[in-house]
Design an enzyme around this catalytic site. Sequence first.
Site, mmCIF file in Angstrom:
data_model
loop_
_atom_site.group_PDB
_atom_site.id
_atom_site.type_symbol
_atom_site.label_atom_id
_atom_site.label_comp_id
_atom_site.label_asym_id
_atom_site.label_seq_id
_atom_site.Cartn_x
_atom_site.Cartn_y
_atom_site.Cartn_z
ATOM 1 N N LYS A 112 0.817 -1.136 0.103
ATOM 2 C CA LYS A 112 -0.003 -0.055 0.173
ATOM 3 C C LYS A 112 0.865 1.366 0.236
ATOM 4 O O LYS A 112 0.439 2.357 -0.510
ATOM 5 C CB LYS A 112 -1.109 -0.011 1.263
ATOM 6 C CG LYS A 112 -2.021 -1.080 1.256
ATOM 7 C CD LYS A 112 -3.026 -0.767 2.025
ATOM 8 C CE LYS A 112 -4.422 -1.783 2.027
ATOM 9 N NZ LYS A 112 -5.022 -1.620 3.055
ATOM 10 N N LYS A 197 -6.235 -9.771 -5.398
ATOM 11 C CA LYS A 197 -7.311 -10.115 -4.294
ATOM 12 C C LYS A 197 -8.698 -9.148 -4.772
ATOM 13 O O LYS A 197 -8.519 -8.152 -5.356
ATOM 14 C CB LYS A 197 -7.068 -9.894 -3.031
ATOM 15 C CG LYS A 197 -7.922 -10.091 -2.204
ATOM 16 C CD LYS A 197 -7.495 -9.586 -0.668
ATOM 17 C CE LYS A 197 -7.812 -8.100 -0.299
ATOM 18 N NZ LYS A 197 -7.745 -7.753 1.062
ATOM 19 N N LYS A 200 -12.269 -4.003 -2.056
ATOM 20 C CA LYS A 200 -13.134 -3.161 -2.228
ATOM 21 C C LYS A 200 -12.505 -1.722 -2.487
ATOM 22 O O LYS A 200 -13.122 -0.876 -2.820
ATOM 23 C CB LYS A 200 -14.087 -3.009 -0.833
ATOM 24 C CG LYS A 200 -13.346 -2.693 0.557
ATOM 25 C CD LYS A 200 -14.241 -2.771 1.480
ATOM 26 C CE LYS A 200 -14.115 -3.480 2.686
ATOM 27 N NZ LYS A 200 -12.998 -3.348 3.471
HETATM 28 P P1 AMP Z 1 -10.928 -5.764 4.640
HETATM 29 O O1 AMP Z 1 -12.203 -5.498 3.703
HETATM 30 O O2 AMP Z 1 -9.757 -5.530 4.445
HETATM 31 O O3 AMP Z 1 -11.759 -5.067 5.914
HETATM 32 O O4 AMP Z 1 -11.310 -7.216 5.116
HETATM 33 C C1 AMP Z 1 -12.563 -7.795 5.951
HETATM 34 C C2 AMP Z 1 -12.291 -9.148 5.902
HETATM 35 O O5 AMP Z 1 -12.557 -9.901 4.641
HETATM 36 C C3 AMP Z 1 -10.970 -9.706 6.446
HETATM 37 O O6 AMP Z 1 -10.968 -11.034 7.285
HETATM 38 C C4 AMP Z 1 -10.252 -10.257 4.881
HETATM 39 O O7 AMP Z 1 -9.390 -11.240 5.108
HETATM 40 C C5 AMP Z 1 -11.566 -10.558 4.236
HETATM 41 N N1 AMP Z 1 -11.266 -10.446 2.961
HETATM 42 C C6 AMP Z 1 -11.400 -9.375 2.246
HETATM 43 N N2 AMP Z 1 -11.099 -9.622 0.905
HETATM 44 C C7 AMP Z 1 -11.054 -10.661 0.767
HETATM 45 C C8 AMP Z 1 -11.053 -11.548 -0.487
HETATM 46 N N3 AMP Z 1 -11.185 -11.313 -1.777
HETATM 47 N N4 AMP Z 1 -11.279 -12.960 -0.224
HETATM 48 C C9 AMP Z 1 -11.334 -13.625 0.719
HETATM 49 N N5 AMP Z 1 -11.321 -12.740 1.863
HETATM 50 C C10 AMP Z 1 -11.430 -11.582 1.878
#
Ligand code: AMP
Length: 332
Positions: A112, A197, A200
């Site tokens: 990042k 990945k 969002k």
């Molecule tokens: P975040 O969106 O980074 O706050 O992630 C929230 C949760 O969603 C965390 O446990 C991440 O590991 C999971 N997560 C986010 N993106 C993915 C993805 N593309 N595949 C699987 N898990 C995800």
Amino acid sequence: MTRIFSGIKPTGHLTLGNYLGAVRRWVEVDQHAAEALFCVVDLHALTVEHDPARVRRLSRQAATLLLAAGLDPALCTVFVQSHVDEHARLSYLLECTAADGELRRMIQYKEKSARARASGESVRFSLLSYPVLMAADILAYRTDEVPVGDDQTQHVELTRDLAVRFNQRYGQTFTVPRATRPTVAARVMDLQDPASKMGKSHESGAGIVYLLDDPDVVRKKIMRSVTDSGREVVYDRETRPGVANLLEILAACENGNPSELADGYASYGALKKDTAEAVVETLRPLRERHAALVADPGQVDAVLTAGADRARRLARPVVDAAYRAMGLLPAG
Ligand code: AMP
Ligand code: TRP
């Protein structure tokens, strides 16, 4: 009873990756099996350039979606990180426990910060200290298990190191947590770029299924997903990442097994069609409950107020104990 903590950042609209990789297991397993806390980690959303109004809106939306996905406030605690001061209080103590070298080694920080620098933005100091705040989130509740997607395992490892180090230096204070991961869909990939990945905060939405996308938009994104050269449907993450991603998504939606599912398909087109329908069906109840909750925002507010009260009651004594252990004079 096992204590579970996990969090989600309000940096963008929640995606299918968030749901299959994390939230669905919180709903189906974790909230029933353990004393579980789920947190919209809004302080973490301030580590990159942000628009205050958008963070506010996305925080509320994330909380609403967690409830729409099926988190039940009668079974678990749902709250917003910034409502509970203990996270920031403990984070400072853990900054005094962590070394700068170990933070600079974090893959997410490297990626990042490189991206921000490349586009001429400055890198916020909080992007470096981010995993320390995440450790505070976890350790403040004497958490046993942290259910997260693959991308977060390094941060949970750091949390373990900090807990062990703190306990050794200042006396037994924290529980040493462990990460738990889903068996399929631990890493849902971008439909347009199966090497990265489904996240969002990506610029383009074409490869990302958002939980609130209209069914037709979901279908279109999946039908247009990038597949691989070759024709037969086989499950191989290395050589067929695009197809493997679809098989994993389908398997996660239908509780199936990606390589067994592969045997049932003769063409990419048929696989895409079934995956699209499976995703639309999986998201349907969530979208419906979301619409009902949006019509009654007072209900979400009440859940968050009660959740923060409860979280505060749990975290306060742990963080106070850490203050004392580190040598800070009690206030009386
Ligand atoms: P975040 O969106 O980074 O706050 O992630 C929230 C949760 O969603 C965390 O446990 C991440 O590991 C999971 N997560 C986010 N993106 C993915 C993805 N593309 N595949 C699987 N898990 C995800
Ligand atoms: N860093 C996590 C992510 O990007 C979100 C998060 C913050 C988290 N604090 C947490 C996850 C505590 C689990 C436990 O996904």
